[in-house]
Write a protein that holds these residues in place. Sequence first.
Motif, PDB file in Angstrom:
ATOM      1  N   VAL A 172       0.888  -1.067  -0.056  1.00 31.11           N
ATOM      2  CA  VAL A 172      -0.031   0.074  -0.158  1.00 31.11           C
ATOM      3  C   VAL A 172       0.615   1.406  -0.009  1.00 31.11           C
ATOM      4  CG1 VAL A 172      -1.727   1.259   1.374  1.00 31.11           C
ATOM      5  CG2 VAL A 172      -1.793  -1.283   1.390  1.00 31.11           C
ATOM      6  N   GLU A 173       0.646   1.895  -0.905  1.00 31.86           N
ATOM      7  CA  GLU A 173       1.447   3.231  -0.949  1.00 31.86           C
ATOM      8  C   GLU A 173       0.329   4.670  -1.194  1.00 31.86           C
ATOM      9  OE1 GLU A 173       4.193   3.028  -4.207  1.00 31.86           O
ATOM     10  OE2 GLU A 173       5.492   1.628  -3.099  1.00 31.86           O
ATOM     11  N   VAL A 174       0.591   5.730  -0.702  1.00 28.03           N
ATOM     12  CA  VAL A 174      -0.111   6.792  -0.628  1.00 28.03           C
ATOM     13  C   VAL A 174       0.622   7.971  -1.329  1.00 28.03           C
ATOM     14  CG1 VAL A 174      -1.921   8.259   0.222  1.00 28.03           C
ATOM     15  CG2 VAL A 174      -1.674   5.787   1.045  1.00 28.03           C
ATOM     16  N   HIS A 175       0.248   8.680  -2.254  1.00 25.96           N
ATOM     17  CA  HIS A 175       1.009  10.079  -2.673  1.00 25.96           C
ATOM     18  C   HIS A 175       0.028  11.068  -3.017  1.00 25.96           C
ATOM     19  CE1 HIS A 175       4.023  12.549  -4.202  1.00 25.96           C
ATOM     20  NE2 HIS A 175       3.381  12.866  -5.258  1.00 25.96           N
ATOM     21  N   ASP A 176      -0.231  12.241  -2.185  1.00 22.79           N
ATOM     22  CA  ASP A 176      -0.789  13.130  -2.193  1.00 22.79           C
ATOM     23  C   ASP A 176      -2.362  12.652  -2.259  1.00 22.79           C
ATOM     24  OD1 ASP A 176       0.984  14.960  -2.474  1.00 22.79           O
ATOM     25  OD2 ASP A 176       1.027  14.907  -4.763  1.00 22.79           O
ATOM     26  N   GLY A 177      -2.649  11.741  -1.410  1.00 16.08           N
ATOM     27  CA  GLY A 177      -4.105  11.218  -1.296  1.00 16.08           C
ATOM     28  C   GLY A 177      -4.440  10.143  -1.971  1.00 16.08           C
ATOM     29  N   VAL A 178      -3.422   9.816  -2.915  1.00 11.32           N
ATOM     30  CA  VAL A 178      -4.124   8.737  -3.860  1.00 11.32           C
ATOM     31  C   VAL A 178      -3.378   7.695  -3.496  1.00 11.32           C
ATOM     32  CG1 VAL A 178      -3.777   8.093  -6.230  1.00 11.32           C
ATOM     33  CG2 VAL A 178      -3.908  10.395  -5.808  1.00 11.32           C
ATOM     34  N   VAL A 179      -4.146   6.676  -2.947  1.00 13.66           N
ATOM     35  CA  VAL A 179      -3.802   5.220  -2.743  1.00 13.66           C
ATOM     36  C   VAL A 179      -3.338   4.167  -3.848  1.00 13.66           C
ATOM     37  CG1 VAL A 179      -4.482   3.273  -1.134  1.00 13.66           C
ATOM     38  CG2 VAL A 179      -5.082   5.484  -0.694  1.00 13.66           C
ATOM     39  N   THR A 180      -2.490   3.552  -3.698  1.00 15.60           N
ATOM     40  CA  THR A 180      -2.077   2.577  -4.850  1.00 15.60           C
ATOM     41  C   THR A 180      -1.892   1.301  -3.914  1.00 15.60           C
ATOM     42  OG1 THR A 180      -1.134   4.249  -6.283  1.00 15.60           O
ATOM     43  CG2 THR A 180      -1.001   1.827  -6.868  1.00 15.60           C
ATOM     44  N   LEU A 181      -2.652   0.156  -4.635  1.00 17.94           N
ATOM     45  CA  LEU A 181      -2.352  -1.321  -3.929  1.00 17.94           C
ATOM     46  C   LEU A 181      -1.798  -1.903  -5.007  1.00 17.94           C
ATOM     47  CD1 LEU A 181      -4.638  -0.128  -2.204  1.00 17.94           C
ATOM     48  CD2 LEU A 181      -5.181  -2.559  -1.399  1.00 17.94           C
TER      49      LEU A 181
END
Length: 218
Positions: A172-181
């Motif tokens: 799980v990664e989050v950048h500027d509120g955008v979550v990527t799984l």
Amino acid sequence: MYGTPHIVSDVMTQTVAAVGRRAPFKEIVQLMQDWGVSALPVIEGEGRVVGVVSEADLLPKEELRDDPDAGYLQLRQPVDVAKAAALTAGDLMSSPAVTVRAAATLAEAARIMAREGVKRLPVVDEAGLLTGLVSRADLLEVFLRDDEDIAEEVRREIASYLFPPPSSTVRVEVHDGVVTLTGRVRDTALVPVAARLVRAVEGVVDVGFDLAHDSGTQ
């Protein structure tokens, strides 16, 4: 705990300027200017909210003060013509007031604002007494939440339950509120469920997936 949705009392302003029904026009304008607000709750008794007076309620007096002709007046709503002659908050206010409870979720408050076309809501208790004020800006505070805080909640509250190891390996990664799984999962049918749950996490702007089916896992 981040898994608990924020509610209105978490973000509302507790010190609120308000006026009584008999507050005169100029006092209302001065109070708005002093507090830097565009609307004021109108209260009576011990603080029961009976209406809201806004800049829009005050403007007809300026707009119509030059004695426009009868033809122009006929084009205006009767309520605007009446407000142009109003002298007190009780005559100027929009009533009944659109309010929200302190225990309402931020999503509920946002829906009320959108439905009613207002920028802020008086917050009231069970008796209808004024306890605070919540604005659109207050509701947006959740989007200032730290990316790592969001990521930790998604890992703990969602990914670990839907895609538990060792049968699945999800990052799980989050950048500027955008979550990527990303990673490999045993059951890709759960991805739409994960998408719905992740979008419900406060502070999430969007969600994306790069998850492959792990066919070798039994």
